[in-house]
Design an enzyme around this catalytic site. Sequence first.
Site, PDB file in Angstrom:
ATOM      1  CG  ASN A  23      -8.523  38.934   2.080  1.00 44.20           C
ATOM      2  OD1 ASN A  23      -8.540  38.908   3.315  1.00 44.20           O
ATOM      3  ND2 ASN A  23      -8.814  40.034   1.388  1.00 44.20           N
ATOM      4  CB  CYS A 119     -17.470  46.156   9.343  1.00 40.58           C
ATOM      5  SG  CYS A 119     -16.993  46.254   7.642  1.00 40.58           S
ATOM      6  NE  ARG A 124     -17.353  43.672   4.324  1.00 38.98           N
ATOM      7  CZ  ARG A 124     -16.096  43.402   4.669  1.00 38.98           C
ATOM      8  NH1 ARG A 124     -15.505  44.080   5.597  1.00 38.98           N
ATOM      9  NH2 ARG A 124     -15.452  42.429   4.054  1.00 38.98           N
ATOM     10  N   PRO A 125     -23.895  42.588   4.103  1.00 37.69           N
ATOM     11  CG  PRO A 125     -25.665  42.635   2.572  1.00 37.69           C
ATOM     12  CD  PRO A 125     -24.443  43.406   3.013  1.00 37.69           C
TER      13      PRO A 125
HETATM   14  N1  EPU Z   1     -22.630  41.467  -0.512  1.00 36.29           N
HETATM   15  C1  EPU Z   1     -23.990  41.330  -0.395  1.00 36.29           C
HETATM   16  N2  EPU Z   1     -24.485  40.132   0.046  1.00 36.29           N
HETATM   17  C2  EPU Z   1     -23.697  39.093   0.386  1.00 36.29           C
HETATM   18  C3  EPU Z   1     -22.307  39.229   0.258  1.00 36.29           C
HETATM   19  C4  EPU Z   1     -21.801  40.435  -0.203  1.00 36.29           C
HETATM   20  O1  EPU Z   1     -24.747  42.255  -0.697  1.00 36.29           O
HETATM   21  O2  EPU Z   1     -24.223  38.046   0.798  1.00 36.29           O
HETATM   22  C5  EPU Z   1     -22.057  42.736  -1.014  1.00 36.29           C
HETATM   23  C6  EPU Z   1     -21.177  43.421   0.024  1.00 36.29           C
HETATM   24  O3  EPU Z   1     -21.921  44.191   0.928  1.00 36.29           O
HETATM   25  C7  EPU Z   1     -20.253  44.241  -0.851  1.00 36.29           C
HETATM   26  C8  EPU Z   1     -20.082  43.359  -2.094  1.00 36.29           C
HETATM   27  O4  EPU Z   1     -21.172  42.443  -2.075  1.00 36.29           O
HETATM   28  O5  EPU Z   1     -20.885  45.437  -1.217  1.00 36.29           O
HETATM   29  C9  EPU Z   1     -18.787  42.571  -2.145  1.00 36.29           C
HETATM   30  O6  EPU Z   1     -18.562  41.923  -0.916  1.00 36.29           O
HETATM   31  P1  EPU Z   1     -17.785  40.548  -0.782  1.00 36.29           P
HETATM   32  O7  EPU Z   1     -18.713  39.545  -0.196  1.00 36.29           O
HETATM   33  O8  EPU Z   1     -17.104  40.211  -2.052  1.00 36.29           O
HETATM   34  O9  EPU Z   1     -16.698  40.905   0.317  1.00 36.29           O
HETATM   35  P2  EPU Z   1     -16.130  39.913   1.367  1.00 36.29           P
HETATM   36  O10 EPU Z   1     -16.107  38.543   0.815  1.00 36.29           O
HETATM   37  O11 EPU Z   1     -16.813  40.129   2.675  1.00 36.29           O
HETATM   38  C10 EPU Z   1     -13.637  40.015   0.611  1.00 36.29           C
HETATM   39  C11 EPU Z   1     -12.337  40.400   1.256  1.00 36.29           C
HETATM   40  C12 EPU Z   1     -12.303  41.907   1.457  1.00 36.29           C
HETATM   41  C13 EPU Z   1     -12.456  42.580   0.094  1.00 36.29           C
HETATM   42  C14 EPU Z   1     -13.741  42.105  -0.581  1.00 36.29           C
HETATM   43  C15 EPU Z   1     -13.927  42.644  -1.980  1.00 36.29           C
HETATM   44  C16 EPU Z   1     -11.805  38.423   2.538  1.00 36.29           C
HETATM   45  C17 EPU Z   1     -11.640  37.773   3.854  1.00 36.29           C
HETATM   46  N3  EPU Z   1     -12.214  39.694   2.524  1.00 36.29           N
HETATM   47  O12 EPU Z   1     -14.639  40.435   1.528  1.00 36.29           O
HETATM   48  O13 EPU Z   1     -11.040  42.226   2.016  1.00 36.29           O
HETATM   49  O14 EPU Z   1     -12.497  43.974   0.231  1.00 36.29           O
HETATM   50  O15 EPU Z   1     -13.759  40.667  -0.638  1.00 36.29           O
HETATM   51  O16 EPU Z   1     -12.860  42.275  -2.780  1.00 36.29           O
HETATM   52  O17 EPU Z   1     -11.546  37.802   1.510  1.00 36.29           O
HETATM   53  C18 EPU Z   1      -9.510  43.535   3.211  1.00 36.29           C
HETATM   54  O18 EPU Z   1      -8.681  42.615   3.057  1.00 36.29           O
HETATM   55  O19 EPU Z   1      -9.191  44.678   3.647  1.00 36.29           O
HETATM   56  C19 EPU Z   1     -10.903  43.287   2.877  1.00 36.29           C
HETATM   57  C20 EPU Z   1     -11.894  44.046   3.334  1.00 36.29           C
END
Ligand code: EPU
Length: 422
Positions: A23, A119, A124-125
């Site tokens: 990540n 997903c 995950r919006p």
């Molecule tokens: N969310 C929103 N709106 C947005 C963005 C996020 O509502 O615009 C919500 C998501 O739906 C979720 C929460 O905020 O409920 C947190 O999501 P986040 O955006 O932090 O997740 P991400 O950036 O898509 C990264 C990691 C994930 C990890 C999460 C949480 C990367 C590439 N992915 O995802 O890693 O679970 O942060 O720590 O950095 C994994 O490696 O298995 C994995 C899923």
Amino acid sequence: MQKIVIRGGARLRGEVRVSGSKNAALPILASSLLAVGRSIYRNVPPLGDVRTMGRLLGKLGAELSSSPGGAGVTVVDTSHITELEAPYDLVKTMRASVVVLGPLVARYGQARVSLPGGCAIGARPIDQHLKGLQAMGARIELANGYVTARARRLRGASILFDVVTVTGTENLMMAGALARGRTTLENAAREPEVEELARVLNKMGAKIRGAGTPLITIEGVDELHPIEHTIIPDRIEAGTLLVAAAITRGNVLVRDCLPEHLDAVLSKLRATGTDVTAEADGIRVRGRGELEPADISTQPFPGFPTDMQAQFMVLMTRATGQSVLSETIFENRYMHVPELQRMGADIAVEGRTAIVRGPSRLTGATVMATDLRASACLVLAGLIAHGTTEIRRIYHLDRGYDRLDRKLRLLGAHVRRAQGGP
Ligand code: EPU
């Protein structure tokens, strides 16, 4: 399709090295788009998701080369970016493709990225990413399943995230790096991967302060340059290996990991009675026969990571008593539970809470991986189950772990890869 076959019961012993962070690597590779020329990255983990990011950058016109044999050096040359679109087929394979959005708009004034959609683990919006870019002056259009963002030059803005988002913070940090004026990100994600990206951007010539805290300040600059950088170790891979040692009553030194990225995980491991010690070049775990239950609520960093929830659930099946898990980040991240139940675990899920009663005697079964961390959890369950466990659909595991089966085998686990099964 490949599967993993494990005969449970081996106590893990020895030393194992943690690979580079997935990540961290994904946004860092995307950040190469902010500069023109050749960047050299070291400790890049050889994973499915990293290869997908490579394909995406290649599609945009970047030239990539990786050292043979998994040595971890990747060179990205962004001298001839010709396309500004992340197509559905790639984004569907990997949501994190969305991190090209910020760099492309910031550097090239336009980006068209397929909307990731839901997903396996939740909806995950990306509304927070889009809200931020809009505040920075980008015109956002949603049509035909794609988002298009345009701006001749982004301008600095004050952005307050409604939810803490890791890739959202990363996208806007990259956008702000080349914007005109100052951008502030409030309620920013504090994950070590965000801090690492800020380190990379600053090496490239950006002016970013406060990464690793909830308030990040970015003074936009006109130009960024290519760099050389060695990527931090993967804290989730490290955590997974530590749990593997704990549940098998093993004695393992997990090398090349950064304990300061693992505080919450180490403190929960200790709470279960596992013996955890920091040594000069890593963390040693000595597993105990009897484990105490522990309650865990997943939280943004520095809290307990959602990416370790499934693996800890296996540990809880071994503890004597009741453990309560609350998943607060993703709404559907218990897909591994029915598979663990089939192996004999006593787990009751209600909404976002899972109650695990132990100790249970897990027995080997044929199980199906549904997402990355769920597959890691099933591998761990296989290590302690009586008999043989066969894990299908392990392409999920290979998306995010650098040859986990091989690392476990070198520690003494009876694990092999085989062909077959749907
Ligand atoms: N969310 C929103 N709106 C947005 C963005 C996020 O509502 O615009 C919500 C998501 O739906 C979720 C929460 O905020 O409920 C947190 O999501 P986040 O955006 O932090 O997740 P991400 O950036 O898509 C990264 C990691 C994930 C990890 C999460 C949480 C990367 C590439 N992915 O995802 O890693 O679970 O942060 O720590 O950095 C994994 O490696 O298995 C994995 C899923």
